[in-house]
Design a protein around this motif. Structure first.
Motif, PDB file in Angstrom:
ATOM      1  N   ASN A  62      41.216  51.549  35.154  1.00 18.98           N
ATOM      2  CA  ASN A  62      40.419  51.102  36.283  1.00 18.98           C
ATOM      3  C   ASN A  62      41.235  51.224  37.563  1.00 18.98           C
ATOM      4  O   ASN A  62      42.303  50.627  37.671  1.00 18.98           O
ATOM      5  CB  ASN A  62      39.932  49.676  36.050  1.00 18.98           C
ATOM      6  CG  ASN A  62      38.993  49.622  34.859  1.00 18.98           C
ATOM      7  OD1 ASN A  62      39.295  49.041  33.835  1.00 18.98           O
ATOM      8  ND2 ASN A  62      37.869  50.309  34.979  1.00 18.98           N
ATOM      9  N   ASN A 100      39.653  46.791  40.949  1.00 11.01           N
ATOM     10  CA  ASN A 100      38.517  45.918  40.594  1.00 11.01           C
ATOM     11  C   ASN A 100      37.810  45.394  41.847  1.00 11.01           C
ATOM     12  O   ASN A 100      36.885  44.592  41.752  1.00 11.01           O
ATOM     13  CB  ASN A 100      38.945  44.769  39.681  1.00 11.01           C
ATOM     14  CG  ASN A 100      39.898  43.802  40.334  1.00 11.01           C
ATOM     15  OD1 ASN A 100      40.442  44.067  41.416  1.00 11.01           O
ATOM     16  ND2 ASN A 100      40.137  42.663  39.683  1.00 11.01           N
ATOM     17  N   PHE A 111      33.228  42.722  35.757  1.00 10.50           N
ATOM     18  CA  PHE A 111      34.544  43.289  36.014  1.00 10.50           C
ATOM     19  C   PHE A 111      34.963  43.182  37.483  1.00 10.50           C
ATOM     20  O   PHE A 111      36.128  42.929  37.785  1.00 10.50           O
ATOM     21  CB  PHE A 111      34.510  44.754  35.550  1.00 10.50           C
ATOM     22  CG  PHE A 111      35.572  45.614  36.135  1.00 10.50           C
ATOM     23  CD1 PHE A 111      36.878  45.548  35.660  1.00 10.50           C
ATOM     24  CD2 PHE A 111      35.289  46.499  37.180  1.00 10.50           C
ATOM     25  CE1 PHE A 111      37.865  46.341  36.209  1.00 10.50           C
ATOM     26  CE2 PHE A 111      36.269  47.286  37.726  1.00 10.50           C
ATOM     27  CZ  PHE A 111      37.566  47.201  37.242  1.00 10.50           C
ATOM     28  N   TYR A 112      34.038  43.329  38.384  1.00 12.70           N
ATOM     29  CA  TYR A 112      34.404  43.448  39.797  1.00 12.70           C
ATOM     30  C   TYR A 112      34.855  42.128  40.414  1.00 12.70           C
ATOM     31  O   TYR A 112      34.530  41.039  39.933  1.00 12.70           O
ATOM     32  CB  TYR A 112      33.215  44.015  40.606  1.00 12.70           C
ATOM     33  CG  TYR A 112      32.163  42.981  40.945  1.00 12.70           C
ATOM     34  CD1 TYR A 112      32.268  42.205  42.096  1.00 12.70           C
ATOM     35  CD2 TYR A 112      31.069  42.762  40.109  1.00 12.70           C
ATOM     36  CE1 TYR A 112      31.318  41.246  42.414  1.00 12.70           C
ATOM     37  CE2 TYR A 112      30.114  41.808  40.404  1.00 12.70           C
ATOM     38  CZ  TYR A 112      30.243  41.054  41.560  1.00 12.70           C
ATOM     39  OH  TYR A 112      29.312  40.100  41.847  1.00 12.70           O
ATOM     40  N   ARG A 113      35.634  42.237  41.494  1.00 10.02           N
ATOM     41  CA  ARG A 113      35.988  41.084  42.335  1.00 10.02           C
ATOM     42  C   ARG A 113      35.657  41.436  43.770  1.00 10.02           C
ATOM     43  O   ARG A 113      35.825  42.577  44.189  1.00 10.02           O
ATOM     44  CB  ARG A 113      37.490  40.765  42.231  1.00 10.02           C
ATOM     45  CG  ARG A 113      37.928  40.326  40.836  1.00 10.02           C
ATOM     46  CD  ARG A 113      37.385  38.938  40.481  1.00 10.02           C
ATOM     47  NE  ARG A 113      37.789  38.523  39.142  1.00 10.02           N
ATOM     48  CZ  ARG A 113      37.111  38.795  38.018  1.00 10.02           C
ATOM     49  NH1 ARG A 113      35.990  39.507  38.057  1.00 10.02           N
ATOM     50  NH2 ARG A 113      37.551  38.366  36.853  1.00 10.02           N
ATOM     51  N   GLY A 125      36.354  52.711  38.839  1.00 12.62           N
ATOM     52  CA  GLY A 125      36.691  51.468  39.515  1.00 12.62           C
ATOM     53  C   GLY A 125      35.569  51.026  40.418  1.00 12.62           C
ATOM     54  O   GLY A 125      34.484  51.608  40.417  1.00 12.62           O
ATOM     55  N   ASN A 136      37.396  48.200  29.922  1.00 10.40           N
ATOM     56  CA  ASN A 136      37.376  46.890  30.579  1.00 10.40           C
ATOM     57  C   ASN A 136      36.044  46.460  31.166  1.00 10.40           C
ATOM     58  O   ASN A 136      35.967  45.419  31.789  1.00 10.40           O
ATOM     59  CB  ASN A 136      38.384  46.874  31.743  1.00 10.40           C
ATOM     60  CG  ASN A 136      39.805  46.832  31.260  1.00 10.40           C
ATOM     61  OD1 ASN A 136      40.084  46.195  30.254  1.00 10.40           O
ATOM     62  ND2 ASN A 136      40.690  47.539  31.933  1.00 10.40           N
ATOM     63  N   VAL A 137      35.000  47.285  31.036  1.00  9.31           N
ATOM     64  CA  VAL A 137      33.751  46.898  31.689  1.00  9.31           C
ATOM     65  C   VAL A 137      32.740  46.347  30.682  1.00  9.31           C
ATOM     66  O   VAL A 137      32.406  45.170  30.720  1.00  9.31           O
ATOM     67  CB  VAL A 137      33.165  48.061  32.532  1.00  9.31           C
ATOM     68  CG1 VAL A 137      31.820  47.657  33.142  1.00  9.31           C
ATOM     69  CG2 VAL A 137      34.136  48.428  33.643  1.00  9.31           C
TER      70      VAL A 137
END
Ligand code: SF4
Length: 364
Positions: A62, A65, A76-78, A112, A327-328
């Protein structure tokens, strides 16, 4: 009687209309759809490769994030400024590539968030640095939503972004971020992302440049069954437009929405209710509706080994990747995993011959 007519049309690889596809989705028995999907799989492969099922080793990395899109299915996102944001450094890439090579893989799947500050200049440098250090590594990177975002913040065209990134080292473009290519759905589940037309336009440009791409569908949330069929038809149309010398979409990969801890589930109560039967029907219908896409991949990561194996008898001819570090979907409940031996065992157990391949779907 009507279903028989549609079966004949499908077996001749004629394009079924949305109404016809929807009729089959709603009415045809699963066994019939599986039979036709399987026949079309065989028609799409040379006789000597008919029993082969492809697989690949790649590593998901990624890029960042940080994301301004805030899709409701994504854990997953921030947001920019959050305490746990990151952007992967060159040293970290080098470390991850080392592990990938040790496991026999040579492809990085780089995806990403839509970072508000990372534009064309950043990605060009990143790709050329990676290629300088690792000329043998293939970069299967970004996706139409990211290309759209980079073009927007760098104030340039999709074509310019794709040309410059390819020159810097991009090898192929994953079909991520398609979800359902209907704006009614996108406005709810991924309103910060590109529209359906923009997603398809990025792919049109990529095909004109002969960049290898894939197509996907994340389903089983707020879309209707008819909208799934419309999604197939939109992909099929873009594939029909590709120049003759272009690969276009090399594969189609559908996976069900993974709901655990997502905003879509917690705020709106939307659950993944896709049954194994529905997944298998979707694979078969994908074959039937998109006869111009050669490969269909079963997403064992989200549906598990058994349904993945059944999908190989419904039109799928690929088992995808053993995917080091995903990771998603895994943070939203997809918890299946395979190593290289297990994925080959699973393919054999289903009655097929495992074939290690590259991203262009050439068996190695
Ligand atoms: S799915 Fe991608 S674009 Fe959507 S919020 Fe997550 S990281 Fe951002």
């Amino acid at each position: 009687m009507y279903t028989e007519t549609l079966y004949k049309k499908a077996l001749k690889q004629e394009f079924l209309t949305i109404d016809e596809g929807f009729f089959l989705y709603e009415n045809a028995p699963t066994s019939d759809l599986m039979f036709i999907g399987n026949e079309l799989r065989k028609q799409n492969q040379p006789k000597e490769k008919e029993n082969k099922v492809g697989w690949i080793i790649d590593r998901n990395v990624n890029i960042t994030n940080v994301c301004i899109a805030q899709c409701e299915f994504c854990n997953f996102y921030r947001r920019p400024g959050a305490p746990d944001i990151y952007t992967t450094s060159l040293e970290e890439y080098n470390e991850k590539i080392k592990v990938l090579k040790e496991k026999g893989g040579n492809q990085l799947l780089m995806q990403g968030g839509l970072h508000p500050k990372l534009g064309l200049k950043y990605y060009k440098k990143l790709f050329s640095d990676l290629k300088k250090n690792h000329p043998d590594i293939k970069l299967h990177a970004l996706g139409p939503a990211e290309i759209h975002h980079i073009a927007r913040i760098s104030k340039t065209s999709y074509k310019d972004v794709l040309v410059q990134l390819t020159e810097a080292g991009l090898d192929s473009l994953p079909g991520a971020g398609a979800e359902i290519l209907i704006d009614r759905v996108r406005k709810t589940v991924s309103r910060g992302k590109c529209t359906a037309k923009q997603w398809l336009d990025v792919m049109r440009e990529a095909h004109k440049l002969n960049i290898v791409t894939s197509a996907t569908m994340m389903f089983g949330h707020i879309e209707t069954n008819r909208e799934r069929i419309e999604h197939f038809v939109k992909l099929r149309e873009v594939q029909s437009e590709k120049p003759e010398n272009s690969e276009g979409f090399t594969t189609f990969i559908p996976w069900p929405f993974q709901d655990e801890g997502t905003e879509l589930n917690e705020k709106s109560g939307v659950k993944n209710q896709t049954s194994g039967d529905e997944y298998v029907r979707t694979i078969a219908l994908a074959r039937i509706m998109m006869p111009n896409i050669k490969n269909m991949q079963a997403s064992w990561l989200t549906v598990g080994k058994k349904i993945g194996q059944l999908s190989l008898h419904a039109g799928a001819n690929d088992f995808g990747s053993i995917m080091i570090e995903e990771n998603v979907v895994s943070v939203a409940g997809a918890d299946h995993s395979f190593n290289a031996e297990q994925i080959q065992e699973a393919i054999k157990e289903a009655g097929f011959e495992p074939a290690f391949r590259n991203q262009a779907y050439e068996y190695l």
